[in-house]
Every structure is written in structure tokens, then in C-alpha cells.
Design a protein around this motif. Structure first.
Motif, PDB file in Angstrom:
ATOM      1  N   ASP A  14      51.404   6.463 -19.239  1.00  0.00           N
ATOM      2  CA  ASP A  14      51.604   7.412 -18.143  1.00  0.00           C
ATOM      3  C   ASP A  14      50.372   8.275 -17.917  1.00  0.00           C
ATOM      4  O   ASP A  14      50.062   8.647 -16.783  1.00  0.00           O
ATOM      5  CB  ASP A  14      52.796   8.331 -18.456  1.00  0.00           C
ATOM      6  N   VAL A  15      49.708   8.623 -19.018  1.00  0.00           N
ATOM      7  CA  VAL A  15      48.506   9.467 -18.969  1.00  0.00           C
ATOM      8  C   VAL A  15      47.450   8.840 -19.866  1.00  0.00           C
ATOM      9  O   VAL A  15      47.763   8.382 -20.973  1.00  0.00           O
ATOM     10  CB  VAL A  15      48.803  10.907 -19.446  1.00  0.00           C
ATOM     11  N   ALA A  16      46.216   8.813 -19.404  1.00  0.00           N
ATOM     12  CA  ALA A  16      45.085   8.396 -20.231  1.00  0.00           C
ATOM     13  C   ALA A  16      44.031   9.495 -20.174  1.00  0.00           C
ATOM     14  O   ALA A  16      43.659   9.945 -19.083  1.00  0.00           O
ATOM     15  CB  ALA A  16      44.499   7.077 -19.744  1.00  0.00           C
ATOM     16  N   VAL A  17      43.592   9.954 -21.346  1.00  0.00           N
ATOM     17  CA  VAL A  17      42.565  10.993 -21.432  1.00  0.00           C
ATOM     18  C   VAL A  17      41.318  10.357 -22.033  1.00  0.00           C
ATOM     19  O   VAL A  17      41.371   9.760 -23.116  1.00  0.00           O
ATOM     20  CB  VAL A  17      43.026  12.175 -22.300  1.00  0.00           C
ATOM     21  N   LEU A  18      40.196  10.492 -21.333  1.00  0.00           N
ATOM     22  CA  LEU A  18      38.941   9.897 -21.772  1.00  0.00           C
ATOM     23  C   LEU A  18      37.955  10.992 -22.148  1.00  0.00           C
ATOM     24  O   LEU A  18      37.704  11.909 -21.360  1.00  0.00           O
ATOM     25  CB  LEU A  18      38.330   9.035 -20.662  1.00  0.00           C
ATOM     26  N   ASP A  19      37.425  10.913 -23.363  1.00  0.00           N
ATOM     27  CA  ASP A  19      36.382  11.830 -23.812  1.00  0.00           C
ATOM     28  C   ASP A  19      35.040  11.176 -23.489  1.00  0.00           C
ATOM     29  O   ASP A  19      34.660  10.175 -24.098  1.00  0.00           O
ATOM     30  CB  ASP A  19      36.524  12.076 -25.313  1.00  0.00           C
ATOM     31  N   VAL A  20      34.316  11.732 -22.512  1.00  0.00           N
ATOM     32  CA  VAL A  20      33.123  11.083 -21.953  1.00  0.00           C
ATOM     33  C   VAL A  20      31.888  11.917 -22.296  1.00  0.00           C
ATOM     34  O   VAL A  20      31.912  13.149 -22.171  1.00  0.00           O
ATOM     35  CB  VAL A  20      33.262  10.945 -20.413  1.00  0.00           C
ATOM     36  N   PRO A  21      30.783  11.277 -22.718  1.00  0.00           N
ATOM     37  CA  PRO A  21      29.574  12.036 -23.028  1.00  0.00           C
ATOM     38  C   PRO A  21      28.921  12.592 -21.770  1.00  0.00           C
ATOM     39  O   PRO A  21      29.019  11.998 -20.692  1.00  0.00           O
ATOM     40  CB  PRO A  21      28.666  11.006 -23.707  1.00  0.00           C
ATOM     41  N   ARG A  22      28.260  13.722 -21.925  1.00  0.00           N
ATOM     42  CA  ARG A  22      27.587  14.301 -20.749  1.00  0.00           C
ATOM     43  C   ARG A  22      26.340  13.509 -20.372  1.00  0.00           C
ATOM     44  O   ARG A  22      25.913  13.520 -19.226  1.00  0.00           O
ATOM     45  CB  ARG A  22      27.254  15.771 -20.998  1.00  0.00           C
ATOM     46  N   THR A  65      44.604   9.317 -15.009  1.00  0.00           N
ATOM     47  CA  THR A  65      43.481   9.227 -15.946  1.00  0.00           C
ATOM     48  C   THR A  65      42.563  10.428 -15.779  1.00  0.00           C
ATOM     49  O   THR A  65      42.074  10.704 -14.681  1.00  0.00           O
ATOM     50  CB  THR A  65      42.713   7.917 -15.730  1.00  0.00           C
ATOM     51  N   ILE A  66      42.339  11.136 -16.883  1.00  0.00           N
ATOM     52  CA  ILE A  66      41.565  12.385 -16.889  1.00  0.00           C
ATOM     53  C   ILE A  66      40.328  12.205 -17.762  1.00  0.00           C
ATOM     54  O   ILE A  66      40.445  11.850 -18.940  1.00  0.00           O
ATOM     55  CB  ILE A  66      42.407  13.548 -17.444  1.00  0.00           C
ATOM     56  N   ALA A  67      39.164  12.431 -17.210  1.00  0.00           N
ATOM     57  CA  ALA A  67      37.925  12.441 -17.990  1.00  0.00           C
ATOM     58  C   ALA A  67      37.618  13.873 -18.403  1.00  0.00           C
ATOM     59  O   ALA A  67      37.723  14.795 -17.589  1.00  0.00           O
ATOM     60  CB  ALA A  67      36.765  11.884 -17.164  1.00  0.00           C
ATOM     61  N   VAL A  68      37.255  14.058 -19.663  1.00  0.00           N
ATOM     62  CA  VAL A  68      36.843  15.376 -20.149  1.00  0.00           C
ATOM     63  C   VAL A  68      35.424  15.241 -20.675  1.00  0.00           C
ATOM     64  O   VAL A  68      35.140  14.357 -21.495  1.00  0.00           O
ATOM     65  CB  VAL A  68      37.771  15.879 -21.275  1.00  0.00           C
TER      66      VAL A  68
END
Length: 363
Positions: free
Chosen positions: A238-246, A127-130
Motif C-alpha cells: 500500500d505504501v513504499a518509502v524510499l531512502d534516496v541519496p542526495r 511511493t514516497i522518496a525521502v
């Protein structure tokens, strides 16, 4: 000749001779929707011990288990009966338990573990936070491109929009009219969510499972809902990408805590560096591995290494401008679709575990 019956799926194994504890564990199994195998002691449990996907043992049987010489294995949970009993940890080592938990405090945790068995899930998604270090940094674009790159390599990938004011990742992917659940449909969800059912109900865009927001006023999503939804997504991909507010609200903070890695997108400018330092300081304690992605070129001459050093973060790589990217997204083409572009190259190399090579290639 009669057809062979399909093999029965492996069941979790409960080992205890304590009737009260067994009643509690059977109740939790019913909540998780799974039927366990029950054995009263170590000798009776010997046959099922190696193949059970999960073993839950009561502290009443630990002396017999320690003497019985059962093979060591993973996924053994010991249910203690006294929080003040310091020796329970020694007994856990004796029987090879991975975890020691106590009821009723661990009820939700046990139901989650049993639910994983019921769903037949494997390891959770990476899991990747961007998130952006400042406004307009391109974090949402990078999040979408990472998802597209992961799908291109054959990975089951989910893209989760945790930023209610970001405009919607489904819009960026050209799928705002696609049917499926949005956050507003999940705002009242609590407890364990079936990952397979959720994935089936979400929009699927360019091979991605996507959770985004409605166009109306976004609802407030409680942190416990964010936790349940993200956990469900992680179990089925397999992969989760999270778009996270600053500007992290409680829901975004909960999402960050569930991530393996965070990517902070930072333009290589002095003001952007100053703003990003505040974001890094705030979220650094929430995500275990926070790295900098630096957008070049810099009008002030800042190198990517200098930006990362100024933030006190490892450098994941840098992003160079991509001609035609804005026009492509206006047409509904997802970011990162052009495989030879710098955005796709960064994502490909990052997912392959070679972020250091990105800066060398783009320089």
C-alpha cells in the motif's frame, strides 16, 4: 452433492482477427505467465468485455467495436499497426481505449500490464522518496519512521534503501542479521520481477518489508534493476518509502521517477539551506511532487516557512528534537516507535494527509 468448483480467475481479453498480431500477443501472454481469452471480433467479445481485467484490441477490429455499442470501460489498450497513422488516436477515442501502443516498442509495457493481471495486484503503492538536503539531516530516520507509522495504521508497507553509502536501513531498524535478500542478490535482475515472490524473500522488520544493502562493498545497481525492483515492490504494498541519496546516481534518479512524492529534509540553518537548494534544483525535475520537511529549532532564527520559501517548495511540516531517539535506535528500536514523540506525530499527520497541521502542533 458435488462440491462447487472455485470460480476461474478473470482472464485478459484479446480481440483481433489478425493472425500475426494474435501470435505476438499470445507470445507476450506466455512471457507474463497468463492464459488469455481470445475473440476474433466485437460481437464475439461482447460476453467477456465487461468482466475482463484487461482488454487488448487490434486496430483491425476498431470499426466493428465502434459500431457494436459495447459499454465504455477502463483498461482497454489499442494496438496500432502504423506509427504514421494519425487517425489511430481518433479510433482509440471511438472504442474508449485508455492507451494506444505499437509493437515491438511496447512489448515490455504490455508484459507488465499482463503480469499485473497474472499477479492479481491492485493499484500501485503510494511511493514516497525521502532524501536529505545536506549530510546528517536525518532523512534515513524519517524514512524508517514513516514506514513504522504506515504499518501502525494497517497499511502493507515496504522500506527500500536506495543509498548504498547510508549505512543500511536494516541497521537502523536493528535487523542487520535478519535473513533475506539484499541488493547484492538482485544486482543482475532484469525485466519483470514477481512482486509477491520478492516480498516473501526480503527481510521483515517491525512489520516492514525491507530491502537494504550488505555490509560488504555495495555493488553497482543498474538503473533498469532499480526500476524492476521498485515496480515489483509497489505492486505488492500500500505504501513504499524510499531512502534516496542526495547525490543522485542513475539508479537513484530512476527510483525518484517512480515516486509520487519527495520529502527533502532540511535543517533550518543558512548553510543547510544553501546546500539543500542545490539538491532541490537537481531532483525537482525527477519527482513530481517535492516538498520540504524542516528540522527545528534554528540557531539563526529561520522559520520553517522561510526555509521552504527559500527552496521554492511547499512545506510538508517541521520536525522538532526528540529526547532519547539516538539511544533508542542504538538499542534497535525503530525511529518513530514512540507514538507521542514529534517524529511519530509528523508521520501520522503526514500520512493522514494533513501536513499543514504538523507545523501548528509542533510549534
Amino acid at each position: 452433492m458435488a462440491a462447487l468448483s472455485p470460480p476461474r480467475p478473470a482472464r485478459p481479453l484479446l480481440v483481433t482477427g489478425d493472425p500475426a498480431l494474435l501470435d505476438e500477443l499470445l507470445r507476450l501472454c506466455a512471457v507474463a505467465g497468463i492464459e488469455p481469452e481470445v475473440q476474433p471480433d466485437a460481437g464475439a467479445a461482447r460476453a467477456a468485455w465487461p468482466g475482463a481485467p484487461l482488454v487488448i484490441v487490434g486496430d483491425d477490429v476498431t470499426p466493428g467495436l465502434a459500431r457494436c455499442g459495447l459499454p465504455r470501460r477502463e483498461d482497454v489498450v489499442l494496438i496500432g499497426d502504423d506509427l504514421d497513422d494519425g487517425d489511430v488516436w481518433r479510433r482509440a477515442v471511438d472504442v474508449g481505449a485508455d492507451h494506444v501502443v505499437f509493437l515491438p516498442d511496447a512489448e515490455h509495457w504490455i508484459v507488465d500490464r499482463l503480469g499485473d493481471v497474472a499477479e492479481g495486484t491492485g493499484p500501485d503503492a503510494h511511493t514516497i522518496a525521502v532524501l536529505g538536503g545536506c549530510g546528517g539531516s536525518g532523512a534515513s530516520t524519517l524514512a524508517c519512521a514513516l514506514g513504522v507509522a504506515a504499518v501502525r495504521t494497517g497499511l502493507a508497507t515496504a522500506l527500500v534503501d536506495v543509498d548504498p553509502l547510508g549505512g543500511g536501513l536494516d541497521v537502523l531498524l536493528g535487523g542487520e542479521d535478519e535473513s533475506g535478500l539484499r541488493w547484492s542478490d538482485l544486482a543482475s535482475a532484469r525485466g519483470r520481477i514477481d512482486g509477491g515472490a520478492l516480498s516473501d524473500a526480503l527481510p521483515h522488520l517491525h512489520g516492514l518489508t525491507v530491502l537494504s544493502w550488505d555490509r560488504d562493498r555495495p555493488p553497482a545497481i543498474p538503473p533498469e534493476t532499480v526500476r524492476s525492483v521498485v515496480r515489483a515492490v509497489r505492486r505488492r504494498h500500500d505504501v513504499a518509502v524510499l531512502d534516496v541519496p542526495r547525490h543522485t546516481d542513475p539508479g537513484a534518479a530512476e527510483a525518484l521517477r517512480l515516486c509520487d512524492t519527495g520529502l527533502l529534509v532540511v535543517p533550518a540553518e543558512v548553510r543547510a539551506l544553501a546546500a539543500s537548494a542545490q539538491v532541490a534544483g537537481r531532483v525537482g525535475s525527477m519527482v513530481r511532487d517535492l516538498r520540504a520537511v524542516v528540522r527545528q529549532p534554528s540557531s539563526s532564527g529561520l522559520t520553517s516557512e522561510a526555509v521552504a520559501r527559500g527552496l521554492g517548495l511547499p512545506l510538508a511540516g517541521e520536525l522538532r528534537p526528540e529526547a532519547g531517539l539516538a539511544a533508542a535506535t542504538e538499542r534497535g528500536d525503530p525511529p518513530g516507535l514512540r507514538t507521542r514523540g514529534p517524529l511519530a506525530r509528523f508521520c501520522r499527520d503526514y500520512l493522514a494527509g494533513n501536513p499543514a497541521g504538523v507545523a501548528r502542533e509542533a510549534a
